[in-house]
Design a protein around this motif. Structure first.
Motif, PDB file in Angstrom:
ATOM      1  N   VAL A   1      23.320  42.603  41.395  1.00 13.85           N
ATOM      2  CA  VAL A   1      23.494  41.230  41.852  1.00 13.85           C
ATOM      3  C   VAL A   1      24.975  40.870  41.787  1.00 13.85           C
ATOM      4  O   VAL A   1      25.656  41.169  40.806  1.00 13.85           O
ATOM      5  CB  VAL A   1      22.697  40.244  40.966  1.00 13.85           C
ATOM      6  CG1 VAL A   1      22.944  38.812  41.385  1.00 13.85           C
ATOM      7  CG2 VAL A   1      21.227  40.549  41.013  1.00 13.85           C
ATOM      8  N   ASP A   2      25.455  40.232  42.839  1.00 11.11           N
ATOM      9  CA  ASP A   2      26.818  39.704  42.846  1.00 11.11           C
ATOM     10  C   ASP A   2      26.731  38.198  42.709  1.00 11.11           C
ATOM     11  O   ASP A   2      26.288  37.499  43.617  1.00 11.11           O
ATOM     12  CB  ASP A   2      27.527  40.087  44.143  1.00 11.11           C
ATOM     13  CG  ASP A   2      28.971  39.618  44.184  1.00 11.11           C
ATOM     14  OD1 ASP A   2      29.412  38.875  43.269  1.00 11.11           O
ATOM     15  OD2 ASP A   2      29.672  39.983  45.133  1.00 11.11           O
ATOM     16  N   ILE A   3      27.127  37.706  41.536  1.00  8.36           N
ATOM     17  CA  ILE A   3      27.137  36.264  41.289  1.00  8.36           C
ATOM     18  C   ILE A   3      28.579  35.757  41.237  1.00  8.36           C
ATOM     19  O   ILE A   3      28.862  34.714  40.665  1.00  8.36           O
ATOM     20  CB  ILE A   3      26.380  35.893  39.994  1.00  8.36           C
ATOM     21  CG1 ILE A   3      26.945  36.649  38.796  1.00  8.36           C
ATOM     22  CG2 ILE A   3      24.888  36.147  40.161  1.00  8.36           C
ATOM     23  CD1 ILE A   3      26.448  36.156  37.461  1.00  8.36           C
ATOM     24  N   GLY A   4      29.491  36.560  41.823  1.00  7.48           N
ATOM     25  CA  GLY A   4      30.899  36.199  41.827  1.00  7.48           C
ATOM     26  C   GLY A   4      31.637  36.670  40.596  1.00  7.48           C
ATOM     27  O   GLY A   4      32.718  36.180  40.296  1.00  7.48           O
ATOM     28  N   GLN A   5      31.082  37.661  39.914  1.00  4.42           N
ATOM     29  CA  GLN A   5      31.682  38.122  38.667  1.00  4.42           C
ATOM     30  C   GLN A   5      32.944  38.956  38.875  1.00  4.42           C
ATOM     31  O   GLN A   5      33.711  39.135  37.948  1.00  4.42           O
ATOM     32  CB  GLN A   5      30.662  38.899  37.825  1.00  4.42           C
ATOM     33  CG  GLN A   5      30.262  40.246  38.390  1.00  4.42           C
ATOM     34  CD  GLN A   5      29.043  40.179  39.288  1.00  4.42           C
ATOM     35  OE1 GLN A   5      28.668  39.125  39.781  1.00  4.42           O
ATOM     36  NE2 GLN A   5      28.427  41.320  39.528  1.00  4.42           N
ATOM     37  N   GLY A   6      33.149  39.472  40.093  1.00  3.95           N
ATOM     38  CA  GLY A   6      34.318  40.315  40.325  1.00  3.95           C
ATOM     39  C   GLY A   6      34.185  41.637  39.591  1.00  3.95           C
ATOM     40  O   GLY A   6      33.107  42.042  39.186  1.00  3.95           O
ATOM     41  N   GLU A   7      35.300  42.290  39.410  1.00  3.69           N
ATOM     42  CA  GLU A   7      35.337  43.592  38.727  1.00  3.69           C
ATOM     43  C   GLU A   7      35.334  43.351  37.224  1.00  3.69           C
ATOM     44  O   GLU A   7      36.260  42.752  36.683  1.00  3.69           O
ATOM     45  CB  GLU A   7      36.597  44.347  39.156  1.00  3.69           C
ATOM     46  CG  GLU A   7      36.579  45.828  38.896  1.00  3.69           C
ATOM     47  CD  GLU A   7      35.534  46.564  39.716  1.00  3.69           C
ATOM     48  OE1 GLU A   7      34.984  47.533  39.194  1.00  3.69           O
ATOM     49  OE2 GLU A   7      35.265  46.170  40.864  1.00  3.69           O
TER      50      GLU A   7
END
Length: 115
Positions: free
Chosen positions: A89-95
């Protein structure tokens, strides 16, 4: 006054499927309750039990609270929970050093870098 943290209640569209997923992830047994819910019984010292409660609606937005797990081997655990039905999931966490995943009903959780 004293409070004891005994359960985490988790709303689920399909309590049997979701509790089975988490039972496989954590290795904790499930048991039905008298109310028709499903309890994931935490081993002694492992924290509160998880109670899966049926709800008619699906999850729509990002969780306001989530679980973090610290494994011995991060990649091995990520691979294992993928095999059980989790998805990235991409919740805007970045790298980051942690990996954000979602369970089969979309509830986010993180697998942190190993100990």
């Amino acid at each position: 006054m004293t409070l004891t943290f005994t359960e985490i209640c988790i709303d689920a569209h399909d309590i049997h499927a979701l509790s089975s997923f988490w039972s496989a992830v954590l290795g904790w047994p499930t048991e039905p309750t008298e109310d028709g819910d499903v309890l994931l019984r935490a081993p002694e010292g492992a924290g509160p039990d998880w109670l899966f409660v049926p709800v008619p609606d699906d999850k729509i937005v990002k969780n306001r609270i989530h679980f973090d797990f610290t494994p011995d081997d991060q990649q091995a655990e990520v691979d294992r929970v993928f095999g059980l039905g989790a998805r990235p999931v991409d919740i805007g966490q970045g790298e980051q050093t942690w990996v954000v995943l979602a369970d089969p009903e979309g509830n986010e959780f993180c697998i942190l870098s190993g100990v």
